[in-house]
Design a protein around this motif. Structure first.
Motif, mmCIF file in Angstrom:
data_model
loop_
_atom_site.group_PDB
_atom_site.id
_atom_site.type_symbol
_atom_site.label_atom_id
_atom_site.label_comp_id
_atom_site.label_asym_id
_atom_site.label_seq_id
_atom_site.Cartn_x
_atom_site.Cartn_y
_atom_site.Cartn_z
ATOM 1 N N LYS A 194 0.115 17.125 -9.948
ATOM 2 C CA LYS A 194 0.629 18.134 -9.016
ATOM 3 C C LYS A 194 0.387 17.647 -7.592
ATOM 4 C CE LYS A 194 0.330 23.134 -8.144
ATOM 5 N NZ LYS A 194 -0.415 24.365 -8.492
ATOM 6 N N GLU A 250 4.697 20.396 -6.115
ATOM 7 C CA GLU A 250 5.649 19.812 -7.062
ATOM 8 C C GLU A 250 4.895 19.034 -8.140
ATOM 9 O OE1 GLU A 250 5.647 18.647 -3.794
ATOM 10 O OE2 GLU A 250 7.656 18.864 -2.917
ATOM 11 N N TYR A 251 5.402 19.117 -9.386
ATOM 12 C CA TYR A 251 4.822 18.340 -10.486
ATOM 13 C C TYR A 251 5.598 17.032 -10.654
ATOM 14 C CZ TYR A 251 1.828 22.153 -12.092
ATOM 15 O OH TYR A 251 0.853 23.111 -12.187
ATOM 16 N N ASN A 291 1.174 14.188 -0.456
ATOM 17 C CA ASN A 291 2.486 14.797 -0.736
ATOM 18 C C ASN A 291 3.547 13.774 -1.130
ATOM 19 O OD1 ASN A 291 2.933 13.560 1.675
ATOM 20 N ND2 ASN A 291 3.422 15.427 2.835
ATOM 21 N N GLN A 302 14.152 13.136 -8.467
ATOM 22 C CA GLN A 302 13.943 14.059 -7.350
ATOM 23 C C GLN A 302 13.317 13.304 -6.174
ATOM 24 O OE1 GLN A 302 14.737 17.403 -7.277
ATOM 25 N NE2 GLN A 302 15.693 17.139 -9.290
ATOM 26 N N PHE A 336 10.807 13.944 -4.322
ATOM 27 C CA PHE A 336 9.343 13.847 -4.356
ATOM 28 C C PHE A 336 8.839 12.928 -5.473
ATOM 29 C CE2 PHE A 336 10.548 17.633 -6.812
ATOM 30 C CZ PHE A 336 9.919 17.394 -8.029
ATOM 31 N N GLU A 337 9.739 12.528 -6.412
ATOM 32 C CA GLU A 337 9.338 11.630 -7.508
ATOM 33 C C GLU A 337 9.441 10.153 -7.106
ATOM 34 O OE1 GLU A 337 10.550 13.869 -11.613
ATOM 35 O OE2 GLU A 337 12.221 13.194 -10.369
#
Length: 712
Positions: free
Chosen positions: A577, A582-583, A611, A664, A666-667
């Protein structure tokens, strides 16, 4: 204008080829379709393979081929491993059983980097028949008993994959000596821990491992009394602890062949007796010993063998994966049970291009010509990148013809057909990398990407089955059927077990998900093992239901399709997380980014206090070196990997691939560190199945983690 003229010329040159392919397809399709039974294969691919035994979407799901009850034995009454081998000897006595190549010569070869590689020239395979193996097993087992090994007392094996490993295992099964197995690449501390935990008094190993790994830890293992080495070499007994006896395998056999020892009574195992304590190399923490009884292994192998059509004496299996891994051990015992011959190899001698094979001499596949082969995705990914890098070196016409043939056959395979002319003209040479006779490959140990699976289908002209199982389930769970033309899935439950899904709310996976139910995978059946050796704290992953059936909670997340097939979509332990909530599934990110041409291996890392995601990458040396030259960078490999411009180039490609496969934002890793050294089991950064050891990788790259997160 020049580029347009070139394109027009290329199109004109290739037009006759396209026309020929079209005519061939039209004229050959109907006779080929009916002669090969392609329609029946398509129906088999589309059929329902498993269904829920209840009305619930979460299952349990069971194979439609054994829906009434789970299978436990392939040969009725052969309910222990010694009975299976005795049955094989009766059926296949004079036939080839185990084969090994002699080392004819070895020499040191100095590389441009200054490193020295040992190169080998190997002879033909020398074979032991089933009858000969049976005699050796009897003598060796009697010899171990004469040295004081007692029934139901554990004996350890710490050895590379070789014929003597399987002979030792069969001798132990026959005399009810539970076999404790360790990976040959385990660290000193883990080896000492496992040997002390099981309290073994006898250990089987090789000279190399004895002198280079074991010698330093033997003083820490007070209960050990006898060490047996399998090589035909002399070993000096100096420097070993007092009271420890060192024997050669040959000497133990001779001891066992004496009349007074051959006549010793044999205590036969029962189906519920312990057969193996298998120490997993583990991607986290200390190794755990999985307790496997005879009936567990026989049930698991019954399920696995049902998915390999035509398994029998005409098959040759190439053995090179670690025998201490459940995939390899069950594969070899199954092959012996069905009368196949097993030729021993290693990852360093597998093909003509392997690192230990002297240029111009033959690798093991070329000599053995196996029909069956198991592989982990890492090895298939390497084969893929090796072949495609050679394609890039072809001239324009060769490259275009290969691409045309590849795409044509790929299109045919996706529809359940084949392309015999392409096989004969284009892929014959590629097939020869693995000997040219492979009829089926099985991938296990980690998810295989759809792209690599299709590549192996096309270029090696054989089905590539994906399997899913764990040491805790005897390697049995699911295997794709030969007729299944889908990719990215691991098949339906085997006939020995069933699968159900458990909601994992935190990860966002439930049985009510659309279009298919998802959740943590639970495997139940007679193949589920008895738990971890003296490790009650971890046995919570096992439970027994109200019907008395054992279940194992895998920690992997799956999705079940309408035809009953499973796809692995995530892993609970890989979920992190981020600071913003976000995961991120690290395994999902890694699986996606392995498609980068500049990436040989990748480990994604995320800190919950940050982050964004970062990554460590083992780059493809050939491609990155070429790119460096194009950018005007002339340097050593280590200097290329530490060059900030090269880091940016790799990161740029990672972001492009990530965008194409719709990761995504954030990935997607925001920073990267390039490692000049590959991750091998010997480095301790990956397991023997090439799974990432996240804890070790984090510790190894701690300085770079701090740098990429702005600490330094």
């Amino acid at each position: 204008m020049g580029l347009q003229a070139d394109s027009a010329l290329q199109a004109i040159l290739l037009f006759p080829v396209h026309l020929l392919v079209w005519l061939y397809s039209v004229l050959s399709f109907l006779p080929w379709y009916f002669i090969t039974g392609a329609g029946e294969r398509q129906a088999q691919s589309r059929r329902e393979k498993a269904r829920s035994t209840t009305d619930q979407a979460e299952g349990p799901y069971r194979s439609v081929d054994h829906f009434e009850c789970l299978a436990t034995e392939d040969f009725p009454g052969k309910d222990t491993l010694d009975k299976l081998f005795d049955h094989a000897v009766q059926r296949f006595g004079p036939g080839h059983c185990l084969g090994t190549r002699d080392i004819l010569s070895e020499e040191n070869e100095i590389q441009p980097s200054g490193k020295v590689f040992k190169k080998l020239i190997l002879g033909e395979y020398r074979w032991l028949s089933y009858d000969e193996v049976d005699t050796i097993i009897s003598q060796f087992g009697s010899g171990l008993a004469a040295l004081g090994q007692q029934p139901k007392s554990s004996i350890a094996i710490f050895c590379e994959t070789r014929a003597e490993w399987m002979i030792t295992a069969q001798a132990c099964f026959r005399r009810n000596f539970p076999l404790v197995t360790f990976y040959a690449t385990l660290g000193d501390e883990a080896i000492a821990y496992g040997l002390n935990e099981t309290g073994v008094t006898h250990l089987v190993t090789s000279v190399d491992l004895l002198e280079n790994k074991l010698k330093s830890v033997l003083p820490l293992i007070p209960k050990l009394k006898h060490v047996i080495y399998v090589d035909q070499k002399k070993v000096s007994t100096e420097g070993y602890p007092a009271g420890l006896s060192i024997h050669s395998m040959e000497a133990v056999q001779e001891l066992g062949s004496l009349p007074e020892n051959m006549g010793r009574a044999i205590v036969k195992p029962q189906p519920c007796d312990l057969a193996v304590v298998m120490y997993t190399s583990g991607s986290t923490g200390r190794p755990k010993g999985v307790m496997i009884v005879h009936r567990n292994l026989i049930a698991g192998m019954t399920g696995q063998c049902e998915r390999i059509p035509g398994l029998g004496p005409n098959d040759t299996y190439i053995a090179y994966l670690p025998l201490a891994h459940v995939l390899e051990m069950t594969a070899e015992i199954s092959c012996v049970t069905y009368g196949c011959r097993i030729g021993y190899s290693s990852p360093q001698t597998l093909s003509d291009q392997s690192t230990k094979i002297k240029k111009g001499s033959k690798g093991d596949c070329s000599v053995l010509k196996p029909t069956l082969m198991a592989a982990v995705p890492e090895i298939m990914d390497r084969i893929n990148k090796t072949v495609m890098s050679r394609v890039q070196e072809m001239n324009f016409i060769q490259k275009k013809l290969f691409t045309l043939g590849y795409n044509y056959k790929l299109d045919q395979i996706k529809r359940g057909y084949d392309a015999p002319l392409c096989n004969a003209l284009l892929f014959k040479k590629v097939k020869k990398i693995l000997g040219g006779q492979v009829r089926m490959m099985l991938s296990g140990g980690a998810p295989l990407s759809a792209a690599t699976q299709r590549f192996m289908n096309v270029c090696f002209c054989c089905p590539v089955g994906q399997g899913y199982g764990l040491t805790e389930t005897c390697g049995a769970g699911t295997i794709t059927e030969v007729a299944d033309i889908s990719t990215g899935r691991v098949g339906a439950p085997l006939i020995c077990c069933e699968i159900k899904l458990r909601d994992w709310a935190e990860g966002g996976y439930t049985s009510k998900d659309k279009p298919n139910p998802r959740g943590e995978i639970l495997i139940g059946g007679p193949n589920v093992t008895m738990g971890y050796y003296r490790n009650e704290s971890n046995n919570g992953d096992f439970y027994v239901d109200e019907k008395g059936q054992r279940w194992f909670c895998t920690g992997d997340v799956g999705e079940i399709y309408p035809d009953g097939c499973l796809q692995i979509v995530d892993r609970k332990k890989d979920l992190v997380k981020l600071q913003a909530g976000e995961y991120v599934s690290l395994g999902k990110v890694e699986s996606a980014l392995k498609n980068c041409s500049l990436v040989d291996n990748i480990c994604a890392y995320a800190n919950s206090e940050q982050n964004y995601v970062i990554s460590f990458v083992v780059p493809n040396q050939k491609r990155l070196t070429m790119l460096a030259k194009q950018r005007g960078i002339e340097a050593t490999w280590e200097e290329i990997c530490t060059n900030p411009d090269m880091e940016r180039e790799v990161l740029k490609e990672i972001k492009e691939v990530a965008a194409n496969i719709k990761l995504q934002r954030f990935e997607i890793p925001m920073k990267v560190h390039l490692s000049p050294e590959p991750w091998t089991p010997e480095t301790g950064l990956v397991t023997d199945a090439f799974k990432l050891k996240r804890k070790e990788l984090k510790n190894h790259y701690l300085h770079h983690i701090e740098r990429m997160y702005g600490g330094k």
